[in-house]
Design an enzyme around this catalytic site. Structure first.
Site, PDB file in Angstrom:
ATOM      1  CG  ASN A 276      -1.489   1.314   1.569  1.00 12.85           C
ATOM      2  OD1 ASN A 276      -2.395   1.817   0.905  1.00 12.85           O
ATOM      3  ND2 ASN A 276      -0.955   1.941   2.624  1.00 12.85           N
TER       4      ASN A 276
ATOM      5  CE1 TYR B 110       0.862   7.675  -6.528  1.00  9.76           C
ATOM      6  CE2 TYR B 110      -0.823   8.312  -8.117  1.00  9.76           C
ATOM      7  CZ  TYR B 110      -0.463   7.703  -6.927  1.00  9.76           C
ATOM      8  OH  TYR B 110      -1.434   7.119  -6.134  1.00  9.76           O
TER       9      TYR B 110
HETATM   10  N1  LIG Z   1      -5.232   9.058  -1.535  1.00  5.42           N
HETATM   11  C1  LIG Z   1      -5.728   8.821  -2.738  1.00  5.42           C
HETATM   12  O1  LIG Z   1      -6.574   9.558  -3.267  1.00  5.42           O
HETATM   13  C2  LIG Z   1      -5.273   7.633  -3.517  1.00  5.42           C
HETATM   14  C3  LIG Z   1      -5.898   7.374  -4.759  1.00  5.42           C
HETATM   15  C4  LIG Z   1      -5.502   6.250  -5.488  1.00  5.42           C
HETATM   16  C5  LIG Z   1      -4.512   5.439  -4.991  1.00  5.42           C
HETATM   17  N2  LIG Z   1      -3.923   5.725  -3.792  1.00  5.42           N
HETATM   18  C6  LIG Z   1      -2.892   4.817  -3.311  1.00  5.42           C
HETATM   19  O2  LIG Z   1      -3.255   4.368  -2.007  1.00  5.42           O
HETATM   20  C7  LIG Z   1      -2.074   4.064  -1.277  1.00  5.42           C
HETATM   21  C8  LIG Z   1      -2.088   4.763   0.071  1.00  5.42           C
HETATM   22  O3  LIG Z   1      -2.118   6.163  -0.173  1.00  5.42           O
HETATM   23  P1  LIG Z   1      -2.532   7.225   0.953  1.00  5.42           P
HETATM   24  O4  LIG Z   1      -3.335   8.249   0.274  1.00  5.42           O
HETATM   25  O5  LIG Z   1      -3.048   6.523   2.149  1.00  5.42           O
HETATM   26  O6  LIG Z   1      -1.097   7.869   1.246  1.00  5.42           O
HETATM   27  P2  LIG Z   1      -0.508   8.561   2.570  1.00  5.42           P
HETATM   28  O7  LIG Z   1      -1.589   9.004   3.484  1.00  5.42           O
HETATM   29  O8  LIG Z   1       0.478   9.549   2.071  1.00  5.42           O
HETATM   30  O9  LIG Z   1       0.247   7.341   3.279  1.00  5.42           O
HETATM   31  C9  LIG Z   1       1.340   6.731   2.654  1.00  5.42           C
HETATM   32  C10 LIG Z   1       1.890   5.638   3.540  1.00  5.42           C
HETATM   33  O10 LIG Z   1       3.070   5.130   2.877  1.00  5.42           O
HETATM   34  C11 LIG Z   1       4.143   5.125   3.801  1.00  5.42           C
HETATM   35  N3  LIG Z   1       5.424   5.387   3.151  1.00  5.42           N
HETATM   36  C12 LIG Z   1       5.759   6.440   2.354  1.00  5.42           C
HETATM   37  N4  LIG Z   1       7.056   6.382   2.031  1.00  5.42           N
HETATM   38  C13 LIG Z   1       7.552   5.269   2.642  1.00  5.42           C
HETATM   39  C14 LIG Z   1       8.841   4.689   2.698  1.00  5.42           C
HETATM   40  N5  LIG Z   1       9.897   5.236   2.090  1.00  5.42           N
HETATM   41  N6  LIG Z   1       9.011   3.566   3.412  1.00  5.42           N
HETATM   42  C15 LIG Z   1       7.965   3.011   4.073  1.00  5.42           C
HETATM   43  N7  LIG Z   1       6.713   3.503   4.048  1.00  5.42           N
HETATM   44  C16 LIG Z   1       6.529   4.639   3.350  1.00  5.42           C
HETATM   45  C17 LIG Z   1       3.816   6.263   4.791  1.00  5.42           C
HETATM   46  O11 LIG Z   1       4.430   6.006   6.045  1.00  5.42           O
HETATM   47  P3  LIG Z   1       5.737   6.802   6.587  1.00  5.42           P
HETATM   48  O12 LIG Z   1       5.643   8.196   6.094  1.00  5.42           O
HETATM   49  O13 LIG Z   1       5.607   6.642   8.076  1.00  5.42           O
HETATM   50  O14 LIG Z   1       6.873   6.024   6.044  1.00  5.42           O
HETATM   51  C18 LIG Z   1       2.302   6.138   4.916  1.00  5.42           C
HETATM   52  O15 LIG Z   1       1.976   5.203   5.906  1.00  5.42           O
HETATM   53  C19 LIG Z   1      -0.901   4.464  -2.184  1.00  5.42           C
HETATM   54  O16 LIG Z   1      -0.429   3.336  -2.871  1.00  5.42           O
HETATM   55  C20 LIG Z   1      -1.540   5.434  -3.157  1.00  5.42           C
HETATM   56  O17 LIG Z   1      -0.826   5.498  -4.373  1.00  5.42           O
HETATM   57  C21 LIG Z   1      -4.286   6.789  -3.045  1.00  5.42           C
END
Ligand SMILES: NC(=O)c1ccc[n+]([C@@H]2O[C@H](COP(=O)([O-])OP(=O)(O)OC[C@H]3O[C@@H](n4cnc5c(N)ncnc54)[C@H](OP(=O)(O)O)[C@@H]3O)[C@@H](O)[C@H]2O)c1
Length: 224
Positions: free
Chosen positions: A86, A152
């Protein structure tokens, strides 16, 4: 007992998935750079089984060892094993304005890390003769392109091609990818129209429905 390995559990969709997975029947293993202390104390107070690996997915050389260490935590009488890739990062900048090391970092976290974790998961879980499923969290940005989103979009298109490739290569371990639509997380802190955003809890429900009830090996699906 079912075991779930989840990356990116410190906030956003990952945190919402983690909260839904805390139960007496599950062993939850989380990975992110920062520990989700609230989640850990919740698991502690309710006596749920949970482990947390504070790990930066950018450290490619250590990813194989990470997965080996994770799988060593799993009880031999596990009934099913799940990996949810994720964690991801996003930039919204024209390509020439992005630092070369940042381009490499995004591709590593969003694509290379899930590929290596998949490889290591398949390799080290071979002795476990149980249901094994991997779910990659993708995005409509894999095909819906926008200026500034090249890194991305490329990472998510790659993740989807990888998912389909593993789908035709593997049969014991199953794989699929799910595309959430816009979700209200840190990733979209600057998004103008908050009205169109779904909650992380909604996204988590949809993702877990596909993982547990509507799983389709080798397929890429819209979460809603
Ligand atoms: N939000 C949306 O609208 C959306 C839409 C489509 C798809 N997605 C996908 O859904 C997924 C989750 O997105 P989200 O919106 O929940 O993002 P988010 O709130 O920014 O959370 C991202 C997570 O990834 C972790 N992460 C980032 N860099 C990392 C690293 N170097 N090592 C380990 N962990 C890392 C962060 O933890 P730390 O910072 O603690 O490391 C955090 O727990 C992603 O794959 C995203 O592409 C999101």
């Amino acid at each position: 007992m079912n075991c779930f390995i989840l990356t990116g559990a410190s906030h956003g969709i990952g945190e919402a998935i983690a909260k839904k997975l805390l139960s007496n029947n599950n062993h939850l293993i989380c990975v992110s750079r920062t520990k989700n202390e609230a989640l850990l104390s919740l698991a502690n107070s309710e006596k749920h089984r949970m482990d947390y690996f504070e790990f930066d997915l950018n450290h490619v050389e250590e990813l194989d060892t990470l997965m080996r260490n994770i799988l060593e935590k799993i009880s031999p009488d596990v009934d099913a094993l799940y990996l949810i890739n994720n964690a991801a990062i996003v930039f919204n900048q024209p390509i020439e304005e992005i630092d070369p090391s940042a381009i490499a970092r995004l591709l590593t976290i969003n694509l290379v890390a899930p590929m290596i974790l998949t490889s290591s998961f398949i390799k080290y879980s071979k002795p476990l003769n149980v249901e094994k499923r991997m779910l990659n969290v993708s995005s409509g940005s894999s095909f819906n392109l926008s200026p500034g989103g090249s890194c991305y979009s490329t990472s998510k298109a790659g993740l989807e091609t990888f998912t389909k490739s593993i789908g035709i290569e593997q049969s014991d371990v199953k794989i699929m990818a799910v595309r959430p639509n816009m979700v209200d997380t840190a990733m979209h802190a600057a998004t103008v129209n908050k009205k169109n955003l779904k909650s992380p809890e909604y996204a988590a429900d949809r993702i877990l429905t596909f993982l547990l009830e509507r799983f389709e090996h080798g397929k890429i699906v819209k979460a809603w």
